[in-house]
Write an enzyme that holds these catalytic residues in place. Structure first.
Site, mmCIF file in Angstrom:
data_model
loop_
_atom_site.group_PDB
_atom_site.id
_atom_site.type_symbol
_atom_site.label_atom_id
_atom_site.label_comp_id
_atom_site.label_asym_id
_atom_site.label_seq_id
_atom_site.Cartn_x
_atom_site.Cartn_y
_atom_site.Cartn_z
ATOM 1 C CE LYS A 136 -4.295 0.868 2.500
ATOM 2 N NZ LYS A 136 -4.916 0.672 3.803
ATOM 3 C CB VAL A 137 2.330 3.400 -2.291
ATOM 4 C CG1 VAL A 137 3.320 2.243 -2.301
ATOM 5 C CG2 VAL A 137 1.513 3.404 -3.580
#
Ligand code: E4P
Length: 222
Positions: A84-85
């Site tokens: 997740k970014v």
């Protein structure tokens, strides 16, 4: 529609996985802090053993080189990790790099349709628009889901799934499902609320009472 649970609480995840309704898990730094896990890596490892679908694990850094290294480390934990970014220029650069190398990426903290277009172009597996947090500031979170789903449908080359995040109540889920969003990540409390209806409880109580009057048992029947 796929159901992910939005929690880092392993016992909740185990309990909900046993329903057979769970397709994945999302975590974030706040949820990890709340769960009080001593090792984030071990926590994600354990979650990936319980749930075979995508398990989102978020990077902690905000600069491209460190986020990339963190993302590569997280991706090594298990094949079903989705890194997740955040939806920032550096986050999307990391998304492009990891996606090109076969890692699922969930782009988080999406609050506009223009951001969602960028994430799809960066090859994200998931875009996470936060409906509840938009509602909190008097903007229409569900309208954002409608816009993103409509836009993505125009471009068959976009493979990004719309992952409805910041779900606060069952109506968010129902509205997102009507629009055709691919996934919703739902807090455990809201998943349990999905089952509830007073007429189900009332109807069941009446059936149980009436069955007693028959004096029969199904399992002992010849
Ligand atoms: C999404 O992946 C986030 O973890 C989450 O849905 C945020 O929800 P909140 O706005 O209730 O914190």
């Amino acid at each position: 529609m796929k159901f992910f649970v939005d929690t880092a609480d392993l016992s909740e995840i185990k309990d909900l996985a046993s329903t057979g309704l769970l397709d994945g898990v999302t975590t974030n730094p706040s949820l990890v802090a709340q769960a009080g896990a001593k090792s984030f890596i071990t926590l994600i490892e354990n979650i990936c053993k319980v749930v075979k679908g995508p398990v989102s694990a978020e990077v902690a850094a905000t600069d491209y080189p460190t986020m990339l290294k963190e993302g590569q480390r997280l991706a090594k934990i298990a094949k079903n990790v989705a890194v997740k970014v955040p939806l920032t220029p550096d986050g999307l650069k990391v998304c492009r790099h990891l996606s090109d190398n076969g890692t699922m990426v969930n782009v988080t903290l999406c609050f506009s349709a223009s951001q969602a277009i960028l994430a799809a172009k960066a090859g994200a597996a998931f875009i996470s628009p936060f409906v509840g947090r938009l509602d909190d500031i008097s903007m229409d979170g569900i309208q954002l889901i409608r816009d993103i789903v409509q836009i993505y449908r125009q471009y068959p080359s976009f493979k990004t799934e719309v992952l409805v995040a910041s779900v606060r109540h069952p109506l968010h889920l129902v509205e997102a499902a009507k629009i055709g969003a691919h996934v919703a990540t739902i807090p455990p409390k809201v998943i349990r609320q999905l089952y509830a209806h007073p007429l189900t409880d009332k109807g069941l109580a009446a059936f149980v009472d009436d069955w007693k009057k028959t004096g029969q048992t199904i399992l002992d029947a010849a």
